[in-house]
Design a protein around this motif. Structure first.
Motif, short mmCIF file in Angstrom:
data_model
loop_
_atom_site.label_atom_id
_atom_site.label_comp_id
_atom_site.label_asym_id
_atom_site.label_seq_id
_atom_site.Cartn_x
_atom_site.Cartn_y
_atom_site.Cartn_z
N TRP A 142 -18.15 -30.45 20.18
CA TRP A 142 -18.11 -29.78 21.48
C TRP A 142 -18.25 -30.79 22.62
N GLY A 143 -19.20 -31.72 22.49
CA GLY A 143 -19.45 -32.70 23.56
C GLY A 143 -18.42 -33.80 23.65
N LEU A 195 -18.29 -27.71 8.64
CA LEU A 195 -18.22 -26.33 9.11
C LEU A 195 -18.52 -26.27 10.61
N GLY A 196 -19.52 -27.05 11.03
CA GLY A 196 -19.85 -27.09 12.46
C GLY A 196 -18.71 -27.64 13.29
N ALA A 256 -16.65 -25.44 16.14
CA ALA A 256 -16.50 -25.86 17.53
C ALA A 256 -15.04 -25.81 17.96
N ARG A 257 -14.16 -26.22 17.07
CA ARG A 257 -12.73 -26.14 17.36
C ARG A 257 -12.27 -24.69 17.47
N ILE A 258 -12.78 -23.82 16.60
CA ILE A 258 -12.41 -22.40 16.65
C ILE A 258 -12.80 -21.79 17.98
N PRO A 294 -21.87 -20.34 16.91
CA PRO A 294 -20.91 -19.94 17.94
C PRO A 294 -21.37 -18.74 18.75
N LEU A 295 -22.07 -17.80 18.08
CA LEU A 295 -22.56 -16.62 18.78
C LEU A 295 -23.51 -17.01 19.91
#
Length: 404
Positions: A81-82, A238-239, A243-245, A297-298
């Motif tokens: 994400w960053g 998975l993380g 983040a891409r999703i 993500p939530l």
């Protein structure tokens, strides 16, 4: 990359200078995860209570395992994400090392001095030179020997995994960024399948005598399914994929209640493994990551939509920001308290609870001090070239950084 928005946005989330939405709730979430690990270790390992049913609460419910896998997933999510890797490989690796090593080296040195002065204790045994050096450089999780895995303050084997993930991320991120948005859930499913297959393969092809520390598994089984960085890498990835999703606007509208129900089902699978209905390797695997990863993500989208949770409040963010340092110090503090309370002494409910809560307060205070006076100043001093250094009041770009 664009950041997803929501029709319920009120107001927009704050962003960094790079235009990336900040995720303070994920930083606060780290404090909850650390507490799960703390209570697991305090109850299952220190065992202060006369009532063994209370002590056994440290391992009969897999909340510590759930917190651990959540930390691995969270690291993959926030690093993706960053977009810290966009600053160049050398800068990225330097910044990651500057985040990890200052606090670790301080606690490593303190623990060795403690062992030299006091000697072996109930929760910390002797450490030879080889394992101590491997621990210093955080490579112990790659070495299939109990003396290496449990060396110095043994809980930092997970940091050994994290630093490996950080170093490897640039190898994975470019191919993952080229995956079409609509195919991301397929990649997610592939990682889930891998997480389910690993414990089955270990159960089928790896044997050996029972390791008393991790019964009913052998050391080789426990190492390959739980400690080995390669086995935990799918959780980190998975993380990254999640983040891409989220950034690709592929995240569906999933209610928290459904994630809770799915997590309950995954927990039941772990219980089946404990009861021998499934291979015991599943009880020590990352199977719970399949569902708990969806909470991240939530929580993140609440911040992105301007509807941050209580976890974004200043106190929670401060405690979460120090969670890596607090994680590092919690085992040495627990070791000292267990020794002062009597290596084998047991206590009633109220006395035991007082000791545990006092230990938690001491641990949190030590972690905050380590974060403020060692980790953060050295992270800034060592992590950036001189011309880019800033004051120690600066905070991480996105939050939720660093392992635990």
């Amino acid at each position: 990359m664009s950041v997803p928005t929501s029709p319920r946005t009120t107001p927009p989330a704050s962003t960094s200078s790079a235009g990336i939405a900040k995720l303070p709730s994920l930083t606060g979430y780290r404090f909850i995860l650390f507490n799960a690990v703390f209570w697991t270790h305090t109850l299952a390992a220190a065992r202060f209570f006369e009532n063994e049913d209370i002590n056994n609460l440290g391992h009969i419910w897999p909340y510590g395992t759930t917190a651990l896998t959540s930390f691995f997933i969270l690291s993959g999510f926030v690093l993706t994400w960053g977009e810290a890797w966009r600053n160049g490989l050398a800068k990225y690796w330097r910044a990651r090392a500057a985040k990890i090593f200052p606090g670790h080296v301080a606690v490593w040195a303190f623990t060795l001095v403690l062992l030299a002065v006091v000697g072996p204790m109930a929760l910390t045994g002797t450490t030879d030179v080889g394992p101590a050096i491997a621990n210093l450089f955080l490579v112990q999780a790659w070495i299939p020997e109990p003396s290496y895995m449990m060396s110095v303050y043994g809980i930092n084997w997970s940091v050994s995994c994290e630093i490996a993930f950080y170093l490897a991320l640039p190898l994975f991120i470019r191919p993952l960024l080229r995956i079409p948005a609509k195919a991301l859930w397929g990649v997610f499913a592939g990682l889930v399948g891998l997480i389910l297959v690993i414990p089955a393969l270990v159960h089928t092809f790896v044997g050996g005598p029972v390791w008393p520390f991790w019964a009913p598994l052998s050391f080789d089984q426990a190492w390959m399914v739980y400690f080995l960085p390669l086995s935990r890498l799918p959780e980190f990835l998975l993380g990254v994929v999640l983040a891409r999703i989220v950034k690709a606007r592929q995240w569906p509208d999933i209610r928290a209640r459904w994630i809770f129900l799915a997590t309950a089902a995954a927990t039941y699978l772990v219980w089946l493994a404990v009861d021998n209905a499934l291979p015991a390797t599943y009880a020590s695997s990352g199977v719970l990551s399949i569902t708990v990863c969806l909470f991240i993500p939530l929580i993140a989208l609440r911040d992105v939509d301007g509807r941050s949770t209580f976890l974004a409040r200043k106190t929670w963010v401060t405690l979460g920001d120090a969670s890596y340092a607090t994680y590092l110090v919690h085992w040495p503090v627990l070791t000292i308290v267990r020794e002062l309370a009597g290596p084998t002494e047991k206590y009633g409910i109220w006395s035991g609870l007082g000791i545990v809560l006092g230990t938690l307060v001491l641990t949190q205070a030590a972690g905050l001090a380590l974060c403020r006076y060692v980790e953060r100043p050295l992270m800034i001093r060592l992590g950036r070239p001189k011309r880019q250094r800033v004051t120690t009041t600066d905070r991480p770009l996105v939050g939720a950084e660093g392992p635990a």
